[in-house]
Scaffold this motif. Sequence first.
Motif, PDB file in Angstrom:
ATOM      1  N   ASN A  37       0.856  -1.187   0.000  1.00 49.18           N
ATOM      2  CA  ASN A  37       0.000   0.000   0.000  1.00 49.18           C
ATOM      3  C   ASN A  37       0.890   1.234   0.000  1.00 49.18           C
ATOM      4  O   ASN A  37       1.629   1.479   0.949  1.00 49.18           O
ATOM      5  N   ASN A  51      -4.179  -2.063   8.903  1.00 43.48           N
ATOM      6  CA  ASN A  51      -3.517  -3.242   8.346  1.00 43.48           C
ATOM      7  C   ASN A  51      -3.610  -4.427   9.299  1.00 43.48           C
ATOM      8  O   ASN A  51      -3.829  -5.570   8.881  1.00 43.48           O
ATOM      9  N   THR A  55      -5.527  -7.938   8.364  1.00 42.51           N
ATOM     10  CA  THR A  55      -4.849  -9.246   8.363  1.00 42.51           C
ATOM     11  C   THR A  55      -5.593 -10.240   9.250  1.00 42.51           C
ATOM     12  O   THR A  55      -5.678 -11.429   8.910  1.00 42.51           O
ATOM     13  N   ILE A  68       1.197  -6.830   5.103  1.00 40.94           N
ATOM     14  CA  ILE A  68       0.978  -5.548   4.446  1.00 40.94           C
ATOM     15  C   ILE A  68       2.263  -4.727   4.534  1.00 40.94           C
ATOM     16  O   ILE A  68       2.728  -4.403   5.621  1.00 40.94           O
ATOM     17  N   GLN A  70       3.797  -1.212   3.955  1.00 45.29           N
ATOM     18  CA  GLN A  70       3.286   0.153   3.888  1.00 45.29           C
ATOM     19  C   GLN A  70       4.418   1.108   3.525  1.00 45.29           C
ATOM     20  O   GLN A  70       5.486   1.081   4.140  1.00 45.29           O
ATOM     21  N   TYR A 271      -8.896  -5.752   0.368  1.00 42.96           N
ATOM     22  CA  TYR A 271      -8.258  -4.755   1.235  1.00 42.96           C
ATOM     23  C   TYR A 271      -8.977  -3.408   1.140  1.00 42.96           C
ATOM     24  O   TYR A 271      -9.241  -2.752   2.148  1.00 42.96           O
TER      25      TYR A 271
END
Length: 344
Positions: A37, A51, A55, A68, A70, A271
């Motif tokens: 992301n 996140n 998850t 994830i 980031q 997501y």
Amino acid sequence: MTSWAARARVWQVGLVLGLVGVCGAGATARADTTLINASSNINQEMFQEYNAAFTRYWRGKTGEAVTIKQTHAQSTNQVARIRNGEEADVVTLAVSLDIDTIAAAGLMPSDWQGRLANHSSPFTSTVVFLVRRGNPRQIKDWNDLVRWGINVVTSNPKSSGIARWGHLAAYGYALKQPGGNDASAKLFLKRLYGNNRVLEYTARGANNAFTKNKIGDVMITWESEALQLVAAAPDDYEIVVPSVSIVAEPPVALVDKMVEKRGTRKLADAYLNYLYSPEAQELLVKYYYRPADAAIAEKYSKRFKPLSLFRVDEVFGSWQQAFKTHFSDGGVLDQVYDPYRNAS
């Protein structure tokens, strides 16, 4: 069966079982997927918590683990990186125009904004003022920001998405005043920027200047950011809600070319859609964003003060037109802001 044949048979069975085990392990590893992301700086803490929630949700739904990854930067910087090949399955930025720029590079369809509800904005904010506790300069509305001697803190609309929202909110306010027109709105912005000594490069830079370095009388910022600062230091700051402001719509989108390359489309879709779920909407309210879910918005209606709001397309036609008119080279910002005079 001879002894050597028996041993060979045992070896073959063991080899088959070993290969099955290796394949099974490989299948498990492939289920542990990474999603990337690319987000704007201002939402770093919020997405860290989101996140973790996603998850948990994904593992409970599919049994699969997901990591994830980031990344955070100014929206304009994220766009440049992605256009230059940096990987990102989804983007969560400050301004829809930034994602339009990614689409223009052929990485996603131009109509991306219609793929999710609320113009692909699962939450909104608006532009307000943060002042010192007790409001010693008696700032009540936009017109107070152009009074002589008021020191205004904001970031640079050339580099900061939040600053673009603030610029357009001020311009829209000036247009809506009796007799307001483009000439009077430009003059209003000229006086507003004249009360700002330095335009910080980032919204975080403006935040630090106002809160840590104690520069300025008032900071123009998103409501979500201002509410977080007041919650953290209620004895130091308070919020002034202007009579007119703008609906800030931070957009989210899936980067089609990247999810096709990485095989993450299903995960990326989930997501982004999970941002609209009741659990995620409650989390967004925790970070003082106005939720897209009407029921949750009603539940927290006392947290967000009512005010007169306008959308970008209602006043400026579109974000593309607003950018061309206001933030491109030679546009309104360049016409009303003189960095040499302001720095003197």
